[in-house]
Enzyme design. Sequence first.
Site, PDB file in Angstrom:
ATOM      1  N   LYS A 145      16.501  21.248 -11.930  1.00 29.63           N
ATOM      2  CA  LYS A 145      15.786  19.978 -12.246  1.00 29.63           C
ATOM      3  C   LYS A 145      16.736  18.816 -12.982  1.00 29.63           C
ATOM      4  O   LYS A 145      17.456  19.146 -13.771  1.00 29.63           O
ATOM      5  CB  LYS A 145      14.647  20.175 -13.014  1.00 29.63           C
ATOM      6  CG  LYS A 145      13.634  21.012 -12.535  1.00 29.63           C
ATOM      7  CD  LYS A 145      12.667  20.237 -11.312  1.00 29.63           C
ATOM      8  CE  LYS A 145      11.622  19.533 -12.220  1.00 29.63           C
ATOM      9  NZ  LYS A 145      10.518  19.295 -11.332  1.00 29.63           N
TER      10      LYS A 145
ATOM     11  N   SER B  87      15.142  20.940 -17.042  1.00 26.51           N
ATOM     12  CA  SER B  87      14.209  21.761 -17.343  1.00 26.51           C
ATOM     13  C   SER B  87      14.638  22.955 -18.142  1.00 26.51           C
ATOM     14  O   SER B  87      15.559  23.467 -17.968  1.00 26.51           O
ATOM     15  CB  SER B  87      13.256  22.214 -16.067  1.00 26.51           C
ATOM     16  OG  SER B  87      12.393  23.171 -16.297  1.00 26.51           O
TER      17      SER B  87
ATOM     18  N   HIS C 108       0.781  -1.214   0.011  1.00 23.72           N
ATOM     19  CA  HIS C 108       0.149   0.044  -0.011  1.00 23.72           C
ATOM     20  C   HIS C 108       0.803   1.234  -0.052  1.00 23.72           C
ATOM     21  O   HIS C 108       0.354   2.134   0.518  1.00 23.72           O
ATOM     22  CB  HIS C 108      -1.047   0.071   1.202  1.00 23.72           C
ATOM     23  CG  HIS C 108      -1.470  -1.339   1.470  1.00 23.72           C
ATOM     24  ND1 HIS C 108      -2.870  -1.660   0.760  1.00 23.72           N
ATOM     25  CD2 HIS C 108      -1.378  -2.242   2.149  1.00 23.72           C
ATOM     26  CE1 HIS C 108      -3.335  -2.767   1.213  1.00 23.72           C
ATOM     27  NE2 HIS C 108      -2.098  -3.447   2.108  1.00 23.72           N
TER      28      HIS C 108
ATOM     29  N   GLU D 279       9.652   7.764 -17.517  1.00 24.25           N
ATOM     30  CA  GLU D 279       8.429   8.455 -17.500  1.00 24.25           C
ATOM     31  C   GLU D 279       7.853   8.171 -18.634  1.00 24.25           C
ATOM     32  O   GLU D 279       6.756   7.673 -18.857  1.00 24.25           O
ATOM     33  CB  GLU D 279       8.516   9.889 -17.425  1.00 24.25           C
ATOM     34  CG  GLU D 279       8.686  10.188 -15.666  1.00 24.25           C
ATOM     35  CD  GLU D 279       8.790  11.706 -15.688  1.00 24.25           C
ATOM     36  OE1 GLU D 279       8.054  12.746 -16.340  1.00 24.25           O
ATOM     37  OE2 GLU D 279       9.396  12.059 -14.619  1.00 24.25           O
TER      38      GLU D 279
END
Length: 462
Positions: free
Chosen positions: A288, A282, A161, A295
């Site tokens: 970043k 970025s 979980h 992804e």
Amino acid sequence: MTSNANQYTWAGRFSEPVSDLVKRYTASVDFDQRMWRQDIRGSLAHARMLAKQGIIAAADLADIERGMAIVSEEIESGKFEWSVDLEDVHLNIEKRLTALVGDAGKRLHTGRSRNDQVATDIRLYLRDAIDDIQVLLKAFRSALVDLAEKEAATPMPGFTHLQVAQPVTFGHHMLAYFEMFGRDAERYADCRKRVARLPLGAAALAGTTYPIDREYVAEQFGFEGVCENSLDAVSDRDFAIEFCAACALLMMHISRLSEELVMWMSPRVGFIQIADRFCTGSSIMPQKKNPDVPELARGKTGRVYGQLISLLTLMKSQPLAYNKDNQEDKEPLFDAVDTVTDTLRIFADMAGGITVRADNMQAALTQGFATATDLADYLVKKGLPFRDAHEAVGHAVKAAEAKGVDLPQLTLDELKAFCPQVENDVFSVLTVAGSLASRNHIGGTAPDQVRAAVARARQRLA
Ligand code: ARG
């Protein structure tokens, strides 16, 4: 007259453009030309069989072989002129062959139809693709094993979980993926058996009147055998659907790993770093470093599921035998092949570029009572029924939480208040190392077991 004139006007205005559109609509050469090697290979095997059976002359076969060598060379070097007027890869190659060698080229299609030809080409193509995928899967799995070996004793929180559950080792976690991708490899191997069957000889749908030798052609390809029924041979694409299903499952596994990599890389978690070459920055935020590769892999999973659904829907309710619908099988199939191939190639490399932040994993392990089950098991060994032990430990966890500490930080007296059976030896059980070491059976997370599993994994890869 008037209406004829109108019709003529209408035809004059629209017939050519519409005709071009329909031509483009029905043609597949833009995308099926990627099967040119398989098409030539299929034609050569067919021609050899025709010659062996005396259906064409030996001289014709020689011409066909000579011509196909030239066609191959032209395509390879980019000199070949693909024409949409010739609809598909098959007619383009046959036409060029005929231009090069004359009548022998025209004899090639004896006893064959594009229906059994295309089904054969796809099967040859897919078998090659499966073989490539297997090589990449092996490299990827072997990178996972390397990582597992390196981190066989590195503790991290195991989650259920997404809540801290029990300590595991990072190596154990990597080996979980090794198993998943191992089943994917098995699925491809199994699918390959059904891919590698020969449709040629089915001709358009009913078979052919020539004295062909299908087994001979199947042998030339190293196929498992011939498709038993001509109608089935030219019409079903279940083997391609099965392949896409294997791809969808593989990508599902990739997406799970990707999700974890993204999460582990988040500074809030900080369990791993992946090599810079798999990240991008970025355009606005200078600080970043984004895990773009995992992804994208997560995103491309949806794309492969889509290809599977496309093919299932394409095949649904199609009456026997061949229908032009089937021309639509190629783009989804090729896209699935490309996506899986690229993904595996990148992941095999990326797995080698993962560095583990053991300190952050260790810190996370102190924030969720990861050894609570170990305390319950300890009490069971002291004679308490498991359900009672579970309840007693629940109270201890509540007290530790109120105090803002982890279980090992409770004093012996505090622990005794909930479970009188506790003695001084409890503290070795409450440590992460103790917890890990005690799960010492096949499939368990004890570092010794992980090392043994790594050794077995290497044997399985060999
Ligand atoms: N380009 C076609 C395909 O991909 C080849 C088979 C065409 N057969 C036919 N009867 N039109 O399916």
